[in-house]
Design a protein around this motif. Structure first.
Motif, PDB file in Angstrom:
ATOM      1  N   PRO A 280      11.510  31.052  14.864  1.00  0.00           N
ATOM      2  CA  PRO A 280      12.562  31.209  13.855  1.00  0.00           C
ATOM      3  C   PRO A 280      12.063  30.760  12.480  1.00  0.00           C
ATOM      4  O   PRO A 280      11.223  29.857  12.368  1.00  0.00           O
ATOM      5  CB  PRO A 280      13.677  30.297  14.343  1.00  0.00           C
ATOM      6  CG  PRO A 280      13.377  29.989  15.768  1.00  0.00           C
ATOM      7  CD  PRO A 280      11.902  30.138  15.939  1.00  0.00           C
TER       8      PRO A 280
ATOM      9  N   ALA B   4       9.524  36.304  10.095  1.00  0.00           N
ATOM     10  CA  ALA B   4      10.693  35.763  10.795  1.00  0.00           C
ATOM     11  C   ALA B   4      11.979  36.113  10.062  1.00  0.00           C
ATOM     12  O   ALA B   4      12.996  36.444  10.676  1.00  0.00           O
ATOM     13  CB  ALA B   4      10.552  34.260  10.970  1.00  0.00           C
ATOM     14  N   VAL B   5      11.934  36.027   8.740  1.00  0.00           N
ATOM     15  CA  VAL B   5      13.123  36.372   7.933  1.00  0.00           C
ATOM     16  C   VAL B   5      13.440  37.855   8.120  1.00  0.00           C
ATOM     17  O   VAL B   5      14.602  38.226   8.336  1.00  0.00           O
ATOM     18  CB  VAL B   5      12.903  36.012   6.449  1.00  0.00           C
ATOM     19  CG1 VAL B   5      13.985  36.620   5.568  1.00  0.00           C
ATOM     20  CG2 VAL B   5      12.850  34.508   6.274  1.00  0.00           C
TER      21      VAL B   5
ATOM     22  N   ALA C 163      14.971  38.476  11.496  1.00  0.00           N
ATOM     23  CA  ALA C 163      16.364  38.013  11.553  1.00  0.00           C
ATOM     24  C   ALA C 163      17.293  38.984  10.841  1.00  0.00           C
ATOM     25  O   ALA C 163      18.413  39.236  11.303  1.00  0.00           O
ATOM     26  CB  ALA C 163      16.485  36.621  10.943  1.00  0.00           C
TER      27      ALA C 163
ATOM     28  N   LYS D 173      17.699  42.053  13.081  1.00  0.00           N
ATOM     29  CA  LYS D 173      18.546  41.715  14.222  1.00  0.00           C
ATOM     30  C   LYS D 173      20.012  41.620  13.799  1.00  0.00           C
ATOM     31  O   LYS D 173      20.900  42.015  14.548  1.00  0.00           O
ATOM     32  CB  LYS D 173      18.087  40.378  14.817  1.00  0.00           C
ATOM     33  CG  LYS D 173      18.780  40.004  16.091  1.00  0.00           C
ATOM     34  CD  LYS D 173      18.195  38.732  16.665  1.00  0.00           C
ATOM     35  CE  LYS D 173      18.879  38.360  17.960  1.00  0.00           C
ATOM     36  NZ  LYS D 173      18.308  37.159  18.555  1.00  0.00           N
ATOM     37  N   ALA D 174      20.274  41.124  12.596  1.00  0.00           N
ATOM     38  CA  ALA D 174      21.639  40.961  12.105  1.00  0.00           C
ATOM     39  C   ALA D 174      22.267  42.297  11.717  1.00  0.00           C
ATOM     40  O   ALA D 174      23.482  42.433  11.703  1.00  0.00           O
ATOM     41  CB  ALA D 174      21.671  40.009  10.906  1.00  0.00           C
TER      42      ALA D 174
END
Length: 62
Positions: free
Chosen positions: A16, A53-54, A57, A60-61
């Motif tokens: 993460p 990682a950003v 994320a 995924k969001a």
């Protein structure tokens, strides 16, 4: 002082962004505002990992 990752990421796995950010902060906290050559290389690796990682994320969001 050279900083090494206590938890290197396995190939294909993603940590993460918060974990990578904490490692970046720890790296800088061990310096007097200047990184050694080895620390600079590690910092660059961490920046790339953090950006990935950003992005992961965000995807995924979405």
């Amino acid at each position: 002082m050279s900083f090494t990752s206590p938890t290197p990421a396995a190939p294909g796995s993603a940590r993460p962004a918060s974990v990578v950010n904490a490692e970046i902060r720890a790296l800088w906290s061990c310096t007097d505002g200047a990184l050694s050559t080895a620390d600079e290389a590690r910092y660059q690796e961490l920046l790339v990992e953090w950006a990935e990682a950003v992005r992961a994320a965000l995807v995924k969001a979405a």
